[in-house]
Design a protein around this motif. Structure first.
Motif, PDB file in Angstrom:
ATOM      1  N   LYS A   1       0.857  -1.192   0.000  1.00  0.00           N
ATOM      2  CA  LYS A   1       0.000   0.000   0.000  1.00  0.00           C
ATOM      3  C   LYS A   1       0.888   1.236   0.000  1.00  0.00           C
ATOM      4  CE  LYS A   1      -3.827  -0.066   0.965  1.00  0.00           C
ATOM      5  NZ  LYS A   1      -5.025  -0.323   0.113  1.00  0.00           N
ATOM      6  N   HIS A  48      -7.020   6.711   3.531  1.00  0.00           N
ATOM      7  CA  HIS A  48      -7.377   7.628   2.453  1.00  0.00           C
ATOM      8  C   HIS A  48      -7.470   9.031   3.027  1.00  0.00           C
ATOM      9  CE1 HIS A  48      -8.277   4.938  -0.975  1.00  0.00           C
ATOM     10  NE2 HIS A  48      -8.545   4.050  -0.033  1.00  0.00           N
ATOM     11  N   ASP A  89      -5.529   0.262   5.676  1.00  0.00           N
ATOM     12  CA  ASP A  89      -5.718   1.208   4.583  1.00  0.00           C
ATOM     13  C   ASP A  89      -5.790   2.619   5.130  1.00  0.00           C
ATOM     14  OD1 ASP A  89      -5.942   1.930   1.898  1.00  0.00           O
ATOM     15  OD2 ASP A  89      -8.113   1.705   1.852  1.00  0.00           O
ATOM     16  N   HIS A 110     -11.869  -1.787   2.114  1.00  0.00           N
ATOM     17  CA  HIS A 110     -10.581  -2.109   1.497  1.00  0.00           C
ATOM     18  C   HIS A 110      -9.695  -2.918   2.451  1.00  0.00           C
ATOM     19  CE1 HIS A 110     -10.819   1.504  -1.546  1.00  0.00           C
ATOM     20  NE2 HIS A 110     -11.845   0.668  -1.632  1.00  0.00           N
TER      21      HIS A 110
END
Ligand SMILES: [Mg+2]
Ligand SMILES: [Mg+2]
Ligand SMILES: [Mg+2]
Lengths: 163, 163, 163
Positions: B132, C10, C8, C42
């Motif tokens: 990632k 964002h 994850d 995700h």
């Protein structure tokens, strides 16, 4: 079988004791929080509740509740473990990591492990605490906070209804 | 059964090779550390030791020990896996994530997986490496470091005393 | 049995809806990404793929592929779960954490859990979503991003070849 994970962070400030894994550690700073801010026990509590599908520490012990002001996180962990057992699950093992730039955690790991095992009714061999620095980067590395991580494995208590 | 988790970070600096998952990756920067600073193998080593209740990489291979200066982390992982097996546990599977803003990890994942599987004596299907970015935020996102995460599952070796 | 983990992040920006766990949450900011940027789905997708040894979300659903522009991450999670089952694995349980400074996640957790359970064909008791703040530190604490974490446990589907 079920698996769970937990993560926590608290700010390091002057004028508070540093309590991690149920052990008070001599240090210039301590963790800021509504309870004793024991980030390691909080991550383990979340991993246990998470594996059992029981939500999170904030749902069980709201930090807006005056009943938990200055609370001993060891008592909260024991109560969470009781609720996990009441739901039909037994802890198999717990692994965890403290990420802190200072102080050195190594001298205190054995005491934390013994304390956590006693709180959960597990053998010491089934409880593990690791420690890392953040290599002087980010809030942890700059000495502004401590982060913690935990995973746990649960097994159905014998006699409990399968699910 | 036992589960474990590991996390690591190292700073990205010029003048060092970038070694991740036992694979050297062409890049302008490499990871800073006492050993080869292979953050992915370090996180996996910690996950294995943690699941077996054997402490952490720092206890087994102190970074203050000149014996480990420039050490090949693949050798350390193999030795940690040997100690885990000696304690009566066998790895079932390992999953992991590299968080890096650059370079692109995708072309190197297959080689890392093959290398880690060989080091642990596992089938490649039982080893997984994900990648990632940190979306350009924080030390990783600003290109100042790489972070890694791993979990592993262990099973009692047949013939070992149950615990 | 196999275990997997996912992580994850964002960025939070104005002018995007905030979608987490398959649920749209009223908020001043939303998550930036090629798809709907549902960081919780995700992380869960990566945990499932990782446990099954199937790589990661970026390999299965490249964010450079116009087919996934604005994609519904719920559809991607369902397709990933289909590929995991096709490889002979069934999910046992999923635990996860949202780390966000704002908004309050508690009112939305039950809906996320119900949605994720439906997408994976699991009982709600086998899906857990936790929430934390980052105590106002780092990209998450400064309100610039949201981070997510997940673990999952898989079991061999009956009739599948053992491995
Ligand atoms: Mg806490
Ligand atoms: Mg390291
Ligand atoms: Mg994403």
């Amino acid at each position: 079988l079920r698996i769970g994970e937990g993560w926590d962070t608290h700010a390091l400030v002057v004028g508070r004791p540093l309590v991690l894994g149920g052990v008070t550690i001599p240090h210039s700073h301590g963790l800021l929080g509504h309870s004793d801010a024991d980030a390691l026990l909080h991550a383990i509590t979340d991993a246990l509740l998470g594996a059992a599908g029981l939500g999170d520490i904030g749902r069980h012990f709201p930090d807006t509740d005056p009943a938990f002001a200055g609370a001993d996180s060891a008592v909260l962990l024991q109560e969470a473990a009781r609720r996990v057992r009441a739901a039909g699950w037994l802890p198999v093992n717990v692994d965890s990591t403290i990420v802190a730039q200072a102080p050195k955690m190594a001298p205190h790991i054995a005491a934390m492990r013994e304390r956590i095992a006693a709180l959960l009714g597990l053998a010491e061999a089934a409880v593990n605490v690791k420690a890392k620095t953040a290599e002087k980067m980010g809030p942890v590395g700059e000495g502004r906070s401590i982060e913690t991580r935990a995973v746990c494995l649960l097994v159905r208590a014998s006699g409990a209804t399968s699910s």
